[in-house]
Design a protein around this motif. Structure first.
Motif, mmCIF file in Angstrom:
data_model
loop_
_atom_site.group_PDB
_atom_site.id
_atom_site.type_symbol
_atom_site.label_atom_id
_atom_site.label_comp_id
_atom_site.label_asym_id
_atom_site.label_seq_id
_atom_site.Cartn_x
_atom_site.Cartn_y
_atom_site.Cartn_z
ATOM 1 N N GLU A 93 0.893 -1.179 0.122
ATOM 2 C CA GLU A 93 0.009 -0.076 0.096
ATOM 3 C C GLU A 93 0.894 0.995 -0.076
ATOM 4 O O GLU A 93 1.686 0.990 0.816
ATOM 5 N N SER A 100 -0.060 5.892 -0.588
ATOM 6 C CA SER A 100 -0.979 6.817 -0.902
ATOM 7 C C SER A 100 -0.543 7.170 -1.882
ATOM 8 O O SER A 100 1.040 8.590 -1.221
ATOM 9 N N ALA A 111 -4.836 11.941 2.409
ATOM 10 C CA ALA A 111 -4.734 10.234 1.857
ATOM 11 C C ALA A 111 -5.451 9.462 1.194
ATOM 12 O O ALA A 111 -6.353 9.237 1.654
ATOM 13 N N GLN A 112 -5.133 9.740 -0.433
ATOM 14 C CA GLN A 112 -5.945 7.851 -0.962
ATOM 15 C C GLN A 112 -5.088 7.041 -1.452
ATOM 16 O O GLN A 112 -4.174 6.936 -1.554
ATOM 17 N N MET A 113 -5.590 6.418 -0.702
ATOM 18 C CA MET A 113 -4.702 4.695 -0.522
ATOM 19 C C MET A 113 -4.422 4.148 -2.135
ATOM 20 O O MET A 113 -6.276 3.568 -2.418
ATOM 21 N N TYR A 143 -7.826 7.174 -8.862
ATOM 22 C CA TYR A 143 -7.023 8.859 -8.106
ATOM 23 C C TYR A 143 -7.834 9.899 -8.166
ATOM 24 O O TYR A 143 -7.998 10.058 -9.476
ATOM 25 N N SER A 171 -7.786 16.221 -4.128
ATOM 26 C CA SER A 171 -6.728 16.113 -3.186
ATOM 27 C C SER A 171 -6.495 18.046 -3.104
ATOM 28 O O SER A 171 -5.939 18.625 -3.916
#
Ligand SMILES: COCCCC[C@@](O)(c1ccccc1-c1ccccc1)[C@@H]1CCCN(C(=O)[C@H]2C[C@@H](N)[C@@H](O)C2)C1
Length: 339
Positions: A23, A25, A30-32, A64, A69
């Motif tokens: 994993e 980010s 944070a987008q995992m 994403y 963000s």
């Protein structure tokens, strides 16, 4: 946050001994994403929120979303990367990427065209290339180079452990900045990369049992964390299969009679003055389908034309047996017995 004692571990997931990923980010908040850490390529891409609904593979994975963000920087340059399975297309973006707790501002690709084959079978979202900058598309500085330039790592190396047992937790581990003594035993044996800029070494031969049958005059071995299997030139692989009594299946794979597996010879790769042998446990994938056992051989034929080829690609089932240290500081690769 600088990593503890200059090393940064990332646990990996092992999916059926064929897909290993961990994993990262991207963005703030944070987008995992789950990514394959791939020494055979040098770019980072993940599926994009602006991927067209035509691409099923985008919608079965994390995507994403730049608009969510706060640290997203627009780029928009077109991107396309070619794999053996076909290409992935999209556009470039820039954002904060965190690997093993280390943040870097990274140019990466948002994939907007993700072919269903093979990506509907991917348990991961994208690919994080751990190759040298020389192989990066569009001259983008790779993630590991960005991390090295922060001088937070004890050593400019990264190491990979892939478990051989899918029920083992964790399924593997990537360590940035060093090695993990929990996963290797004995000393490391090192060999220089064949040419600076690729994770490949000179191989001096391949033996089956006591006989050296292939690569007698030397050939190239690519150490590839993004490949599931071991590949060799088609001519060598067909001789190898005949030697071990494997039969070719319709779709190109090979199987052996499961009752004869324990009689199969070791296959040894002569690298840097050492013999790295794999037993049938390492190269037979034992699967039970509809109540019957299928023993498939995890060597695949792949012909790469000269000057790059002929090459052997040593992938996950080799790395699972030999813990691998990729040393950018000294342009060398080290192997130790994996635990
Ligand atoms: C250890 O974990 C391996 C991950 C699986 C790799 C893979 O098996 C895969 C399976 C299912 C869905 C997608 C992908 C996959 C496809 C492309 C990129 C990354 C993963 C690849 C299948 C095609 C051939 N192959 C490569 O060329 C790979 C070779 C490598 N260097 C990459 O650049 C592409 C391996």
């Amino acid at each position: 946050p600088s990593p503890k004692n200059g090393t940064a571990p990332t646990p990996l997931i092992n999916y059926l001994d064929t897909q290993y990923f961990g994993e990262i980010s991207i963005g703030s908040p944070a987008q995992m994403f789950n990514v394959v850490f791939d020494t055979g390529s040098a770019n980072l891409w993940v599926p994009s929120h602006s991927c067209s609904p035509l691409y099923t593979a985008c919608f079965t994975h994390n995507r994403y979303d730049a608009s969510k963000s706060l640290t997203h920087i627009y780029n928009g340059t077109g991107f396309s990367i070619q794999y053996a399975s076909g290409n992935v297309r999209g556009f470039l973006s820039e954002d904060v990427v965190v690997v093993g707790g280390i943040p870097v501002v990274q140019v990466f690709a948002e994939a907007t065209a993700l072919p269903a084959i093979p990506f509907i079978f991917a348990k991961f979202d994208g690919v994080l290339g751990m190759g040298y900058p020389d192989v990066a598309i569009d001259g983008i500085t790779p993630v590991f180079d960005r991390i090295m330039s922060q001088h937070v790592l004890k050593q400019n190396v990264f190491s990979v452990y892939y478990s051989r047992d899918p029920t083992h937790i964790p399924g593997g581990e990537l360590v940035l900045g060093g090695t993990d003594p929990n996963y290797h035993t004995g000393s490391f044996h090192y060999m220089n990369t064949k040419e600076k800029g690729k994770w490949e070494v000179v191989m001096k031969g391949v033996s089956v049992g006591a006989d050296m049958l292939f690569c007698m005059n030397g050939c190239t071995a690519v150490i590839d964390t993004g490949s599931s299997y071991i590949t060799g030139p088609a001519s060598s692989i067909s001789i190898l299969m005949k030697t071990i009594g494997a039969v070719e299946l319709a779709e190109g794979g090979y199987t052996v009679n499961c009752n004869l597996v324990k009689l199969l010879p070791t296959v040894a790769f002569h690298l840097g003055g050492q013999e790295y042998s794999l037993t049938e446990e390492d190269y037979i994938l034992w699967q039970s389908e509809f109540g019957e056992d299928i023993c498939s051989v995890t060597f695949k034929a792949l012909d790469v034309p000269p000057p790059t080829g002929p090459i052997w690609i040593l992938g996950a089932n080799f790395i699972a047996r030999y813990y691998t240290e990729f040393d950018r500081g000294n342009n060398r690769i080290g192997f130790a017995q994996a635990i």
